[in-house]
Design a protein around this motif. Structure first.
Motif, PDB file in Angstrom:
ATOM      1  N   ILE A 109      41.513  -5.300  -5.153  1.00 21.97           N
ATOM      2  CA  ILE A 109      41.204  -3.678  -5.292  1.00 21.97           C
ATOM      3  C   ILE A 109      40.030  -3.910  -6.332  1.00 21.97           C
ATOM      4  N   VAL A 110      38.751  -3.419  -5.576  1.00 19.52           N
ATOM      5  CA  VAL A 110      37.521  -3.441  -6.612  1.00 19.52           C
ATOM      6  C   VAL A 110      37.174  -1.893  -6.962  1.00 19.52           C
ATOM      7  N   GLU A 111      37.829  -0.882  -6.037  1.00 17.34           N
ATOM      8  CA  GLU A 111      37.615   0.388  -6.285  1.00 17.34           C
ATOM      9  C   GLU A 111      38.694   1.288  -5.639  1.00 17.34           C
ATOM     10  N   ILE A 112      39.048   2.492  -6.446  1.00 20.03           N
ATOM     11  CA  ILE A 112      40.156   3.483  -6.008  1.00 20.03           C
ATOM     12  C   ILE A 112      39.190   4.533  -6.213  1.00 20.03           C
ATOM     13  N   GLY A 113      39.362   5.343  -5.286  1.00 22.19           N
ATOM     14  CA  GLY A 113      38.952   6.819  -5.165  1.00 22.19           C
ATOM     15  C   GLY A 113      39.837   7.682  -5.579  1.00 22.19           C
ATOM     16  N   ASN A 114      39.366   9.104  -5.696  1.00 21.39           N
ATOM     17  CA  ASN A 114      40.228  10.176  -5.961  1.00 21.39           C
ATOM     18  C   ASN A 114      41.193  10.450  -4.933  1.00 21.39           C
ATOM     19  N   VAL A 115      42.308  10.945  -5.589  1.00 23.19           N
ATOM     20  CA  VAL A 115      43.397  11.168  -4.383  1.00 23.19           C
ATOM     21  C   VAL A 115      43.072  12.645  -3.886  1.00 23.19           C
ATOM     22  N   LYS A 123      50.930  20.696   6.922  1.00 17.89           N
ATOM     23  CA  LYS A 123      51.737  20.093   6.163  1.00 17.89           C
ATOM     24  C   LYS A 123      50.719  19.444   5.139  1.00 17.89           C
ATOM     25  N   GLN A 124      51.031  19.440   3.822  1.00 19.90           N
ATOM     26  CA  GLN A 124      49.973  18.793   2.691  1.00 19.90           C
ATOM     27  C   GLN A 124      50.307  17.609   2.439  1.00 19.90           C
ATOM     28  N   THR A 125      49.361  16.271   2.865  1.00 18.03           N
ATOM     29  CA  THR A 125      49.697  15.051   2.553  1.00 18.03           C
ATOM     30  C   THR A 125      48.566  14.486   1.700  1.00 18.03           C
ATOM     31  N   LYS A 126      49.070  13.820   1.018  1.00 15.49           N
ATOM     32  CA  LYS A 126      47.911  12.870   0.092  1.00 15.49           C
ATOM     33  C   LYS A 126      47.382  11.736   0.918  1.00 15.49           C
ATOM     34  N   ARG A 127      45.926  11.423   0.484  1.00 18.26           N
ATOM     35  CA  ARG A 127      45.061  10.446   0.991  1.00 18.26           C
ATOM     36  C   ARG A 127      44.484   9.834   0.111  1.00 18.26           C
ATOM     37  N   LEU A 128      44.445   8.553  -0.148  1.00 15.55           N
ATOM     38  CA  LEU A 128      43.781   7.737  -1.074  1.00 15.55           C
ATOM     39  C   LEU A 128      43.052   6.629  -0.458  1.00 15.55           C
ATOM     40  N   GLU A 150      50.820   7.865  -2.970  1.00 16.76           N
ATOM     41  CA  GLU A 150      51.481   8.127  -4.183  1.00 16.76           C
ATOM     42  C   GLU A 150      51.671   7.181  -5.095  1.00 16.76           C
ATOM     43  N   GLN A 151      52.405   6.025  -4.517  1.00 21.13           N
ATOM     44  CA  GLN A 151      52.773   4.754  -4.979  1.00 21.13           C
ATOM     45  C   GLN A 151      51.569   4.092  -5.852  1.00 21.13           C
ATOM     46  N   LEU A 152      50.245   3.842  -4.986  1.00 13.27           N
ATOM     47  CA  LEU A 152      49.236   3.406  -5.572  1.00 13.27           C
ATOM     48  C   LEU A 152      48.375   4.079  -6.741  1.00 13.27           C
ATOM     49  N   GLU A 153      48.796   5.458  -6.619  1.00 16.56           N
ATOM     50  CA  GLU A 153      48.172   6.450  -7.508  1.00 16.56           C
ATOM     51  C   GLU A 153      48.814   6.155  -8.736  1.00 16.56           C
ATOM     52  N   ALA A 154      50.314   5.979  -8.850  1.00 17.84           N
ATOM     53  CA  ALA A 154      51.006   6.061 -10.008  1.00 17.84           C
ATOM     54  C   ALA A 154      50.719   4.559 -10.822  1.00 17.84           C
ATOM     55  N   PHE A 155      50.604   3.658  -9.862  1.00 14.22           N
ATOM     56  CA  PHE A 155      50.348   2.175 -10.039  1.00 14.22           C
ATOM     57  C   PHE A 155      48.934   2.171 -11.046  1.00 14.22           C
ATOM     58  N   ALA A 156      47.979   2.834 -10.304  1.00 14.72           N
ATOM     59  CA  ALA A 156      46.696   2.678 -10.989  1.00 14.72           C
ATOM     60  C   ALA A 156      46.607   3.362 -12.501  1.00 14.72           C
ATOM     61  N   GLN A 157      47.192   4.472 -12.668  1.00 18.66           N
ATOM     62  CA  GLN A 157      47.239   5.353 -13.635  1.00 18.66           C
ATOM     63  C   GLN A 157      47.957   4.455 -15.004  1.00 18.66           C
ATOM     64  N   ASN A 158      48.773   3.622 -14.652  1.00 21.12           N
ATOM     65  CA  ASN A 158      49.435   2.889 -15.634  1.00 21.12           C
ATOM     66  C   ASN A 158      49.065   1.278 -15.491  1.00 21.12           C
ATOM     67  N   LEU A 159      47.854   1.119 -14.977  1.00 23.80           N
ATOM     68  CA  LEU A 159      47.440  -0.250 -14.851  1.00 23.80           C
ATOM     69  C   LEU A 159      47.153  -0.898 -16.273  1.00 23.80           C
ATOM     70  N   PRO A 219      41.642  11.071 -11.941  1.00 24.74           N
ATOM     71  CA  PRO A 219      41.119  12.310 -11.439  1.00 24.74           C
ATOM     72  C   PRO A 219      41.483  13.463 -12.436  1.00 24.74           C
ATOM     73  N   ASN A 220      40.798  14.369 -12.632  1.00 25.71           N
ATOM     74  CA  ASN A 220      41.012  15.536 -13.449  1.00 25.71           C
ATOM     75  C   ASN A 220      41.889  16.639 -12.592  1.00 25.71           C
ATOM     76  N   GLN A 221      41.428  16.491 -11.193  1.00 24.76           N
ATOM     77  CA  GLN A 221      42.261  17.621 -10.295  1.00 24.76           C
ATOM     78  C   GLN A 221      41.975  16.803  -9.108  1.00 24.76           C
ATOM     79  N   LEU A 222      43.001  17.111  -8.304  1.00 26.89           N
ATOM     80  CA  LEU A 222      43.055  16.551  -6.936  1.00 26.89           C
ATOM     81  C   LEU A 222      42.115  17.605  -6.040  1.00 26.89           C
ATOM     82  N   THR A 223      41.450  16.913  -4.918  1.00 28.40           N
ATOM     83  CA  THR A 223      40.614  17.486  -4.053  1.00 28.40           C
ATOM     84  C   THR A 223      41.336  18.079  -2.906  1.00 28.40           C
TER      85      THR A 223
END
Length: 373
Positions: A109-115, A123-128, A150-159, A219-223
């Motif tokens: 992984i070299v780059e992760i974008g915003n969620v 239905k609301q669905t997250k995309r990363l 969601e799993q990758l977002e949580a992993f990246a925030q505690n990387l 991210p400060n806020q979700l798009t």
């Protein structure tokens, strides 16, 4: 008859993969015996052709477990057979891979974008979205949806590691706006980050020693993004027509209609045989004439003539060609549906129906023979 299925993958000692299917009434018994990651010996099963989209294995056949199937543990077999077959990123970019098959991907992984949160089908669905690279520094976009995002977002925030090797198991490939990408396929994919596997450790050791590390902006806020699927967009924006309007149209039109299926017309057949190499229709041949013409060929299986491959082939599979008689308040007509659309209506594959039909014919012939004795 349509059956609900329970699916797993099986691997042999040579790390080859084959799809495995269980009928609904045997799921409870098999679920106790088959545990992911354990090595088992399976005997007394049937084999049928594999078909359809998003197949977990490129094998032309699949295993069907039945009531007489036996499953036992064998400690002599290697316990670390995982069946991982990572593909080359260049093969994805060059369009060499069939999107009908799910693939395995290793990448740093070299780059992760915003969620993003997308409104899909109300239905609301997250995309990363993230960028991976392989050992040749070839880059590839990867899109994760729902719980995988969601799993990758949580992993990246505690990387705490700079180099992260991402493993996507049973991912699907997609071409959008002339750009190839990979992503999870519904809930059947498996996602792992820096797993302690020999294949992943070897991949990590082969990565370029150029100091490239993960770039991730918290991210400060979700798009929030409004998004609809291609099918939903077609149903919303295409004109609606009745059957009488379609029949009387003087030019080709793209439209939406609502009709009732009256019956399936099988006068001209309901399936044809398709070459699994090029996905084109094959033609039956006179086996006796072929034996005289080409005695060097293998005649252990029935041969077919593939016009595109320009050769005799035996790796064929039945696919749907259904004529539906439909009606609405203005008239009736026939709709022609090919394999993938037809499977959505009948909820099974042509191969499974052909197998069931052949088994039915064999059972009836046995009854006739017994009655004549």
């Amino acid at each position: 008859m349509v059956w609900k299925r329970w699916r797993r993958l099986s691997f042999d000692e040579r790390n080859q993969v084959i799809h495995c299917t269980v009928k609904k009434e045997f799921i409870r018994r098999m679920d106790v015996l088959l545990v992911e990651g354990e090595t088992k010996v399976i005997t007394n099963f049937t084999v049928s052709p594999a078909s359809g989209r998003f197949r977990t294995s490129g094998h032309v056949y699949k295993i069907v477990l039945a009531q007489t199937t036996t499953i036992r543990t064998d400690l002599d077999l290697p316990p670390n057979v995982l069946g991982l077959h990572p593909v080359r990123f260049n093969d994805i970019h060059d369009g060499k891979l069939n999107p009908d098959f799910l693939i395995d991907v290793f990448g740093q992984i070299v780059e992760i974008g915003n969620v993003e949160i997308l409104n899909v089908s109300k239905k609301q669905t997250k995309r990363l979205t993230m960028v991976l690279r392989d050992t040749n520094d070839v880059r590839l976009n990867c899109v994760l949806w729902g719980e995988f995002a969601e799993q990758l977002e949580a992993f990246a925030q505690n990387l705490h590691e700079a180099v992260v090797v991402f493993v996507l198991r049973f991912g699907k490939i997609r071409l959008y706006q002339n750009v190839w990408s990979v992503g999870n396929c519904y809930n059947c994919s498996i996602v792992m980050n820096n797993p302690d596997l020999p294949e992943v450790i070897a991949f990590r050791d082969r990565l370029p020693k150029d100091g490239v590390t993960l770039s991730y902006t918290h991210p400060n806020q979700l798009t929030i993004v409004n998004s609809v699927s291609v099918r939903a967009d077609f149903l919303t924006h295409s004109p609606r027509r009745t059957i009488s309007e379609i029949v009387s149209a003087s030019e080709n039109i793209k439209c939406v209609t609502m009709a009732t299926i009256m019956s399936i017309d099988t006068e001209y057949g309901w399936y044809y045989m398709e070459c699994q190499t090029c996905q084109k229709k094959v033609l039956p041949v006179d086996m006796e004439a072929v034996k005289e013409e080409s005695p060097q060929l293998d005649f252990s299986k029935k041969l077919w003539k593939c016009p595109k491959c320009e050769d005799y082939v035996d790796n064929v599979v039945p696919v749907f060609l259904l004529h539906f008689r439909v009606m609405d308040g203005t008239g009736e007509t026939k709709f022609l549906l090919f394999d993938k659309l037809a499977m959505e209506v009948v909820n099974t594959t042509a191969a499974e129906l052909v197998d069931n039909f052949d088994e039915f014919k064999r059972d009836n012939m046995c009854r006739i023979r017994r009655s004549c004795q």
